[in-house]
Design a protein around this motif. Structure first.
Motif, mmCIF file in Angstrom:
data_model
loop_
_atom_site.group_PDB
_atom_site.id
_atom_site.type_symbol
_atom_site.label_atom_id
_atom_site.label_comp_id
_atom_site.label_asym_id
_atom_site.label_seq_id
_atom_site.Cartn_x
_atom_site.Cartn_y
_atom_site.Cartn_z
ATOM 1 N N TRP A 1 0.821 -1.212 0.000
ATOM 2 C CA TRP A 1 0.000 0.000 0.000
ATOM 3 C C TRP A 1 0.858 1.267 0.000
ATOM 4 C CZ3 TRP A 1 -0.182 3.845 3.668
ATOM 5 C CH2 TRP A 1 0.373 3.574 4.924
ATOM 6 N N ARG A 2 2.031 1.220 0.623
ATOM 7 C CA ARG A 2 2.887 2.413 0.622
ATOM 8 C C ARG A 2 3.495 2.669 -0.760
ATOM 9 N NH1 ARG A 2 4.227 4.748 5.573
ATOM 10 N NH2 ARG A 2 3.659 3.512 7.406
ATOM 11 N N LEU A 3 3.872 1.602 -1.455
ATOM 12 C CA LEU A 3 4.395 1.774 -2.815
ATOM 13 C C LEU A 3 3.299 2.304 -3.735
ATOM 14 C CD1 LEU A 3 6.590 1.450 -4.960
ATOM 15 C CD2 LEU A 3 5.907 -0.943 -5.200
ATOM 16 N N ALA A 4 2.105 1.724 -3.624
ATOM 17 C CA ALA A 4 0.981 2.194 -4.448
ATOM 18 C C ALA A 4 0.653 3.653 -4.133
ATOM 19 C CB ALA A 4 -0.241 1.311 -4.217
ATOM 20 N N LEU A 5 0.702 4.018 -2.837
ATOM 21 C CA LEU A 5 0.420 5.395 -2.445
ATOM 22 C C LEU A 5 1.448 6.356 -3.034
ATOM 23 C CD1 LEU A 5 -1.249 7.365 -0.650
ATOM 24 C CD2 LEU A 5 0.449 6.957 1.143
ATOM 25 N N ALA A 6 2.731 5.969 -2.988
ATOM 26 C CA ALA A 6 3.777 6.824 -3.555
ATOM 27 C C ALA A 6 3.567 7.020 -5.044
ATOM 28 C CB ALA A 6 5.151 6.210 -3.283
ATOM 29 N N CYS A 7 3.210 5.942 -5.736
ATOM 30 C CA CYS A 7 2.982 6.034 -7.182
ATOM 31 C C CYS A 7 1.788 6.927 -7.501
ATOM 32 C CB CYS A 7 2.774 4.634 -7.765
ATOM 33 S SG CYS A 7 4.246 3.597 -7.726
ATOM 34 N N MET A 8 0.678 6.734 -6.793
ATOM 35 C CA MET A 8 -0.529 7.533 -7.037
ATOM 36 C C MET A 8 -0.298 8.994 -6.669
ATOM 37 S SD MET A 8 -3.533 4.968 -5.695
ATOM 38 C CE MET A 8 -4.749 6.269 -5.854
ATOM 39 N N SER A 9 0.339 9.218 -5.534
ATOM 40 C CA SER A 9 0.532 10.585 -5.052
ATOM 41 C C SER A 9 1.415 11.397 -5.988
ATOM 42 C CB SER A 9 1.149 10.544 -3.651
ATOM 43 O OG SER A 9 1.420 11.848 -3.185
ATOM 44 N N THR A 10 2.535 10.815 -6.411
ATOM 45 C CA THR A 10 3.445 11.550 -7.295
ATOM 46 C C THR A 10 2.872 11.708 -8.703
ATOM 47 O OG1 THR A 10 4.623 9.480 -7.743
ATOM 48 C CG2 THR A 10 5.515 10.906 -6.028
ATOM 49 N N SER A 11 2.147 10.701 -9.165
ATOM 50 C CA SER A 11 1.554 10.799 -10.503
ATOM 51 C C SER A 11 0.506 11.897 -10.559
ATOM 52 C CB SER A 11 0.929 9.459 -10.903
ATOM 53 O OG SER A 11 1.897 8.450 -10.996
ATOM 54 N N ILE A 12 -0.374 11.927 -9.543
ATOM 55 C CA ILE A 12 -1.475 12.899 -9.529
ATOM 56 C C ILE A 12 -0.982 14.298 -9.163
ATOM 57 C CG2 ILE A 12 -3.623 13.530 -8.360
ATOM 58 C CD1 ILE A 12 -4.185 10.507 -8.083
ATOM 59 N N GLY A 13 -0.132 14.378 -8.145
ATOM 60 C CA GLY A 13 0.254 15.684 -7.631
ATOM 61 C C GLY A 13 1.481 16.291 -8.250
ATOM 62 N N ALA A 14 2.254 15.498 -9.018
ATOM 63 C CA ALA A 14 3.498 16.023 -9.586
ATOM 64 C C ALA A 14 3.536 15.914 -11.106
ATOM 65 C CB ALA A 14 4.699 15.295 -8.976
ATOM 66 N N VAL B 1 6.524 1.157 -12.620
ATOM 67 C CA VAL B 1 6.521 2.461 -11.956
ATOM 68 C C VAL B 1 7.284 3.499 -12.770
ATOM 69 C CG1 VAL B 1 6.298 1.370 -9.699
ATOM 70 C CG2 VAL B 1 8.566 1.980 -10.528
ATOM 71 N N GLY B 2 8.250 3.057 -13.579
ATOM 72 C CA GLY B 2 8.987 3.999 -14.412
ATOM 73 C C GLY B 2 8.132 4.663 -15.463
ATOM 74 N N VAL B 3 7.049 3.998 -15.868
ATOM 75 C CA VAL B 3 6.155 4.527 -16.898
ATOM 76 C C VAL B 3 5.220 5.598 -16.335
ATOM 77 C CG1 VAL B 3 4.279 3.863 -18.495
ATOM 78 C CG2 VAL B 3 6.262 2.387 -18.221
ATOM 79 N N LEU B 4 5.085 5.690 -15.020
ATOM 80 C CA LEU B 4 4.066 6.553 -14.432
ATOM 81 C C LEU B 4 4.324 8.038 -14.665
ATOM 82 C CD1 LEU B 4 3.380 4.669 -11.077
ATOM 83 C CD2 LEU B 4 2.060 4.623 -13.210
ATOM 84 N N CYS B 5 5.597 8.451 -14.730
ATOM 85 C CA CYS B 5 5.878 9.873 -14.989
ATOM 86 C C CYS B 5 5.394 10.295 -16.376
ATOM 87 C CB CYS B 5 7.363 10.159 -14.800
ATOM 88 S SG CYS B 5 7.813 11.896 -15.037
ATOM 89 N N PRO B 6 5.794 9.602 -17.460
ATOM 90 C CA PRO B 6 5.259 9.984 -18.770
ATOM 91 C C PRO B 6 3.754 9.795 -18.881
ATOM 92 C CG PRO B 6 6.558 7.965 -18.936
ATOM 93 C CD PRO B 6 6.835 8.551 -17.581
ATOM 94 N N LEU B 7 3.192 8.801 -18.172
ATOM 95 C CA LEU B 7 1.739 8.626 -18.172
ATOM 96 C C LEU B 7 1.067 9.844 -17.558
ATOM 97 C CD1 LEU B 7 -0.888 7.009 -18.473
ATOM 98 C CD2 LEU B 7 -0.379 5.931 -16.263
ATOM 99 N N LEU C 1 0.154 16.379 -1.330
ATOM 100 C CA LEU C 1 0.913 16.833 -0.164
ATOM 101 C C LEU C 1 0.341 16.261 1.128
ATOM 102 C CD1 LEU C 1 1.564 20.586 -1.080
ATOM 103 C CD2 LEU C 1 3.254 18.756 -0.935
ATOM 104 N N ALA C 2 -0.973 15.991 1.141
ATOM 105 C CA ALA C 2 -1.599 15.431 2.343
ATOM 106 C C ALA C 2 -1.107 14.018 2.642
ATOM 107 C CB ALA C 2 -3.123 15.435 2.183
ATOM 108 N N THR C 3 -0.569 13.321 1.647
ATOM 109 C CA THR C 3 -0.081 11.957 1.852
ATOM 110 C C THR C 3 1.355 11.921 2.370
ATOM 111 O OG1 THR C 3 0.791 11.717 -0.412
ATOM 112 C CG2 THR C 3 -1.535 11.161 -0.055
ATOM 113 N N LEU C 4 1.969 13.091 2.560
ATOM 114 C CA LEU C 4 3.381 13.164 2.925
ATOM 115 C C LEU C 4 3.748 12.321 4.150
ATOM 116 C CD1 LEU C 4 6.140 14.421 2.327
ATOM 117 C CD2 LEU C 4 5.462 16.394 3.713
ATOM 118 N N PRO C 5 2.940 12.304 5.229
ATOM 119 C CA PRO C 5 3.335 11.507 6.409
ATOM 120 C C PRO C 5 3.505 10.020 6.121
ATOM 121 C CG PRO C 5 1.580 13.055 6.974
ATOM 122 C CD PRO C 5 1.712 13.086 5.482
ATOM 123 N N TRP C 6 2.902 9.503 5.066
ATOM 124 C CA TRP C 6 2.975 8.076 4.767
ATOM 125 C C TRP C 6 3.938 7.770 3.620
ATOM 126 C CZ3 TRP C 6 -1.595 10.744 5.599
ATOM 127 C CH2 TRP C 6 -2.258 10.432 6.790
#
Length: 500
Positions: A38-51, A185-191, A230-235
């Motif tokens: 869940w932490r890996l999935a959260l990092a992927c979703m958070s950075t893809s959506i917010g960055a 996960v490498g594809v998520l930035c261009p996606l 940014l709200a997901t930062l603690p996790w």
């Protein structure tokens, strides 16, 4: 815990035994599931959506409402400075607003290595997202305050932050992921970039936010995506590989890896040791951009990263989309329907990016990259012929539509996703941040070159401009065929240690 056969992974090396409390038990190595947590999935979703999506949003947001924003710029300059711009003067002003983001992208990328090693991968992502918030506030305030300066400053900040993120995000996610998921996960930035461009084009339609009243809301809308990220930062976890190899903080690296894998210390320590054994750079080595540029051993890998990153932009993807509306009109569509068809082509690009997540993860990077550049070359040459002779050969107008769609698919196979993360597979952790930074600089530089020169070239030689892009992808095909070795996870696991 159920075992996913696709991600089976022996936590200690062949011939070793299981350890409990750092003591050998004599039992065979434990096999665990190190796939998605869940932490890996959260990092992927958070950075893809917010960055990543906000970058694509800002790249695509100015296209549809360009005439409306230009008119506001002209009126604002006349009102505030009593200067009445000519058409050429307005074009210069607008070019400055558009291109300053690309200049910021180049600059931000160049500092990516220093920042990523100084404050960490996660810290760099947070810094970039905070910059997005500041830029969003400036975009929103520019219209009521009648400030052209705010537009310039906001676009520059977006560029700087986008350069940082494109240099760091693929590296951050691939360092978090187990080897079997690094391609996915490498594809998520261009996606994310592709998604942002498409959503911005849709939101910019006159029926939605592309109006004189709402264009500043359109420009700042991506802020809504940054806040939940940014709200997901603690996790969010810091990269264990960065902590271990760059910061030399083994205990914190183990702690972060335990959280990331959701496994106890006696298991994850083997993954960290296995990674350390494959890192060929000396533990005390400090890698800067200048040192990497001077390294003969890594020169070819750096050339591959830079060629793929620059080649992505020099492949003509933006030129094809520029031409797409007129191509669809030539096939018999009205102007409005042709614009929607062009959006459809962008949607195809997005859908294909999603499809490529499992494909890139499981298949040869080398094969996909070469297939993409070669077929893109064929489609670009074909498009040149179709456009030049569509008035002579009636069905060529329909074939040009096929050419656009075929090119989009070819681009999505490899040129779209692979350049962003290939550096993480060609470089150890030490020089990796500098390599990713230089690759990102080349990507933004290619975007800047195409953006500033394409209209001039297109006005001079018309459809023949596609042949320039075809020459670029053709040369890249030959270079990759000769010099790019395989980098997929299965081959990396089997070959002798040469990377981290």
């Amino acid at each position: 815990m159920g075992v996913d056969k696709e991600h089976l992974y022996t936590v200690s090396r062949p011939g070793s035994t299981e350890y409990i409390d750092s003591k050998p038990t004599g039992k065979p190595p434990v096999v665990v599931n190190v796939g998605w947590t869940w932490r890996l999935a959260l990092a992927c979703m958070s950075t893809s959506i917010g960055a990543a999506i906000p970058i694509g949003w800002q790249l695509g947001v100015v296209n549809t409402p360009a005439a409306i924003i230009q008119r506001w710029c002209n009126e604002t300059v006349a009102e505030r400075y009593d200067i009445h711009l000519s058409e050429s003067g307005l074009n210069v002003l607008w070019s400055g607003i558009v291109s300053i983001l690309l200049v910021g992208g180049m600059t931000g990328s160049l500092t990516g290595a220093l920042v990523a090693n100084k404050i960490g991968r996660r810290g760099t992502m947070v810094l970039g997202e905070i910059g997005y918030l500041i830029a969003g506030a400036l975009f929103f305030a520019a219209k009521p305050l009648k400030s052209i300066e705010f537009m310039f400053i906001a676009r520059l900040i977006i560029g700087l932050c986008s350069g940082l993120i494109t240099a760091v995000m693929p590296m951050y996610l691939t360092e978090l992921a187990p080897m079997t998921l690094q391609g996915a996960v490498g594809v998520l930035c261009p996606l994310g970039l592709t998604s942002g461009v498409f959503f911005a084009q849709v939101a910019g339609l006159h029926a939605l936010l592309g109006t004189e009243e709402n264009w500043n809301i359109l420009m700042s809308f991506s802020v809504i995506l940054v806040l939940p990220s940014l709200a997901t930062l603690p996790w969010m976890c810091e990269s264990p590989k960065y902590l271990d190899s760059v910061k030399k903080d083994r205990m914190r690296a183990i702690k972060e890896l335990c959280k990331l894998r959701n496994l106890p210390q006696e298991i994850v320590i083997h993954e960290l040791e296995d990674f350390t054994s494959k890192d060929t750079t000396a533990p005390t080595e400090k890698w800067s951009v200048l040192r990497l540029l001077g390294s003969r051993e890594l020169r070819l890998n750096l050339a591959l990263v830079c060629a793929l990153q620059a080649g992505q932009q020099l492949s003509g993807i933006n030129a094809v989309f520029f031409y797409s509306t007129s191509i669809f009109e030539s096939a018999g569509l009205s102007n409005q329907n042709a614009q929607y068809a062009s959006l459809g082509a962008s949607c195809l690009n997005l859908v294909w990016s999603v499809i490529m997540i499992p494909v890139v993860n499981h298949h040869s990077r080398r094969f996909l990259a070469i297939l993409s550049t070669f077929t893109a070359t064929v489609w670009l040459i074909s498009l040149t012929i179709f456009i030049l002779y569509m008035k002579t050969v009636s069905f060529f107008s329909y074939m040009s539509v096929v050419g656009v769609l075929g090119y989009v698919v070819s681009y999505g196979i490899g040129l779209g996703p692979i350049p962003y993360f290939i550096g993480t597979e060609l470089f150890d952790v030490g020089p990796r941040s500098s390599a990713m930074a230089l690759g990102s600089v080349c990507n933004w530089s290619g975007n800047f070159i195409v953006g500033m020169s394409f209209l001039v070239i297109q006005n001079l030689i018309g459809a023949y401009s596609f042949l320039i892009f075809a020459a670029s992808t053709g040369l890249l095909t030959l270079f990759l065929y000769k010099c790019l070795h395989e980098t997929n996870a299965k081959v990396l696991a089997e070959r002798s240690p040469s990377r981290g």
